[in-house]
Write a protein that holds these residues in place. Sequence first.
Motif, short mmCIF file in Angstrom:
data_model
loop_
_atom_site.label_atom_id
_atom_site.label_comp_id
_atom_site.label_asym_id
_atom_site.label_seq_id
_atom_site.Cartn_x
_atom_site.Cartn_y
_atom_site.Cartn_z
N VAL A 12 -7.69 -2.68 -2.42
CA VAL A 12 -8.81 -2.04 -0.83
C VAL A 12 -9.71 -1.67 -2.15
O VAL A 12 -9.33 -1.19 -3.85
N SER A 13 -11.28 -1.25 -2.35
CA SER A 13 -11.86 -0.65 -2.90
C SER A 13 -12.74 0.44 -2.23
O SER A 13 -13.32 1.34 -3.09
N SER A 14 -12.23 1.25 -1.06
CA SER A 14 -12.93 1.89 -0.55
C SER A 14 -11.63 2.78 0.91
O SER A 14 -11.05 1.85 1.11
N GLY A 15 -12.07 3.70 1.16
CA GLY A 15 -11.04 4.62 2.24
C GLY A 15 -11.17 3.50 2.92
O GLY A 15 -10.15 3.72 4.41
N GLN A 16 -12.24 3.58 3.67
CA GLN A 16 -13.08 2.73 4.86
C GLN A 16 -12.43 1.01 5.25
O GLN A 16 -12.10 0.94 5.92
N GLY A 17 -12.43 0.55 3.36
CA GLY A 17 -11.77 -1.08 3.46
C GLY A 17 -10.07 -0.49 4.36
O GLY A 17 -9.16 -1.87 4.17
N PHE A 18 -9.95 1.04 2.84
CA PHE A 18 -7.85 1.03 4.13
C PHE A 18 -8.33 1.15 4.65
O PHE A 18 -6.72 0.44 5.74
N GLU A 19 -8.50 2.04 5.79
CA GLU A 19 -8.84 2.18 7.34
C GLU A 19 -8.88 0.86 7.70
O GLU A 19 -7.86 0.50 8.85
N PHE B 248 -3.13 -1.68 -4.09
CA PHE B 248 -4.33 -2.13 -5.34
C PHE B 248 -5.30 -0.98 -4.29
O PHE B 248 -6.31 -1.76 -4.35
N VAL B 249 -5.90 0.03 -5.30
CA VAL B 249 -6.55 1.60 -4.50
C VAL B 249 -7.38 1.87 -6.12
O VAL B 249 -6.80 2.00 -6.87
N PRO B 250 -9.07 1.87 -5.83
CA PRO B 250 -9.44 2.34 -6.42
C PRO B 250 -9.65 4.23 -7.15
O PRO B 250 -10.41 4.17 -8.41
N SER B 251 -8.97 4.38 -6.53
CA SER B 251 -9.11 6.67 -7.28
C SER B 251 -7.97 7.43 -6.17
O SER B 251 -7.27 6.40 -5.25
N PRO B 252 -7.82 8.13 -6.59
CA PRO B 252 -6.98 9.26 -5.77
C PRO B 252 -6.95 9.02 -4.85
O PRO B 252 -5.78 9.82 -3.81
N ARG B 253 -7.96 9.66 -4.68
CA ARG B 253 -8.73 10.08 -1.99
C ARG B 253 -7.57 8.81 -1.79
O ARG B 253 -7.23 9.16 -0.72
N VAL B 254 -8.52 7.48 -1.89
CA VAL B 254 -7.61 6.64 -1.96
C VAL B 254 -6.08 5.71 -1.35
O VAL B 254 -5.85 5.60 -1.13
N ALA B 255 -6.05 6.91 -3.00
CA ALA B 255 -4.01 6.15 -2.77
C ALA B 255 -3.60 7.39 -2.13
O ALA B 255 -2.86 7.35 -1.15
N GLU B 256 -3.77 8.64 -1.66
CA GLU B 256 -3.66 9.78 -0.83
C GLU B 256 -3.51 9.57 0.32
O GLU B 256 -2.92 9.18 1.48
N LEU B 257 -4.62 8.45 0.98
CA LEU B 257 -4.87 8.26 2.47
C LEU B 257 -3.98 7.11 2.42
O LEU B 257 -2.85 7.30 4.00
N ALA B 258 -3.73 5.89 1.25
CA ALA B 258 -2.56 5.23 1.69
C ALA B 258 -0.91 5.47 1.47
O ALA B 258 -0.32 5.01 2.57
N ARG B 259 -0.59 6.34 1.12
CA ARG B 259 0.43 6.68 1.22
C ARG B 259 0.64 7.32 2.82
O ARG B 259 1.98 7.94 3.44
N ALA B 260 -0.51 8.22 2.70
CA ALA B 260 0.04 9.47 4.12
C ALA B 260 -0.20 8.12 5.15
O ALA B 260 0.66 9.04 6.71
N ALA B 261 -0.33 7.39 5.25
CA ALA B 261 -0.19 5.53 6.21
C ALA B 261 1.06 5.14 5.89
O ALA B 261 1.73 4.38 7.08
N GLY B 262 1.60 5.46 5.19
CA GLY B 262 3.35 5.33 4.96
C GLY B 262 3.10 3.60 3.72
O GLY B 262 4.06 2.87 3.76
N ALA B 263 1.48 3.39 2.86
CA ALA B 263 1.98 2.87 2.05
C ALA B 263 2.90 2.90 1.34
O ALA B 263 2.96 3.91 0.41
N GLN B 264 4.15 2.16 0.36
CA GLN B 264 5.25 2.77 -0.13
C GLN B 264 4.54 2.36 -1.81
O GLN B 264 5.22 3.35 -2.43
N THR B 265 3.98 1.57 -1.94
CA THR B 265 3.56 1.67 -3.59
C THR B 265 2.27 1.22 -4.11
O THR B 265 1.38 0.50 -3.71
N VAL B 266 1.61 2.29 -4.21
CA VAL B 266 0.24 2.98 -3.89
C VAL B 266 -0.23 2.67 -5.40
O VAL B 266 -0.25 3.15 -6.21
N VAL B 267 -0.72 1.66 -6.10
CA VAL B 267 -1.53 1.81 -7.60
C VAL B 267 -3.08 2.30 -7.24
O VAL B 267 -3.47 1.47 -7.44
#
Length: 255
Positions: A188-195, A214-233
């Motif tokens: 994903v390339s953005s927070g909204q893309g992950f949502e 695979f995410v572009p920034s710490p902000r999106v990584a945090e969003l993904a982990r909060a939603a339950g993604a187990q391996t966020v790069v």
Amino acid sequence: MTGWRLLLTRPADESAALSSVLAESGIFSSCLPLLEIEPIAASDTMRGVIRELDRYCAVIVVSKPAARFGIDLLRQQWPQPPSLKWFTVGAATAQILEDFGLDVSFPVDGDDSEALLDLPVLREAIARPDPRVLIMRGEGGRELLAERLRELGASVEYLELYRRALPQYATTALPDRIEAERLNGLVVSSGQGFEHLHQLAGDAWPRLAQLPLFVPSPRVAELARAAGAQTVVDCRGANATALLTALREQPVPVL
């Protein structure tokens, strides 16, 4: 890296370009765009902001669509754009503005708000009495950037030029694509893309959350982990080079 089989979720043209670069490195990818860019019709208010660009000490353009739509407005209002400092988060957005003849600065060590805020030339641009900064963007997003700029003493205004919509897909389109093409990584390339990814996954999310994301920034990584993604790069960038570097450092999962 040839064991990777990735799902790309950027808008269609960007996914196609990224897929081509990945193929050169022997990486299979499948494009399922989860962001559709819809321009916002230019209003008198938007035109007024562009006419008064010289009020700002810095203009920050946060994405390629914002750059393209912003240039369209500039062409209508300014035969010769005013002399001021332009900034972008990444090199690709900067290139669009540079091709139009603008003086653009961007961080070379990360495609995110944090890297931009650390840029000395941006700090210099706002080190003046009553600095005003304009952020060109889509609807929503990059709130951290504005918050930090305000903490540094700048007043911040937005010019929202487009909105991001989730294209219409069948309910099972995402898990069906992953299963049919044996994909083992999500990009994903953005927070909204992950949502949108999370939303489209629906009941299949617990299973898809086990795939490397695979995410572009710490902000999106945090969003993904909060939603339950187990391996966020965190690739620390949305460009192809950042993704390829992250792929080299990440073991290919055995499914």
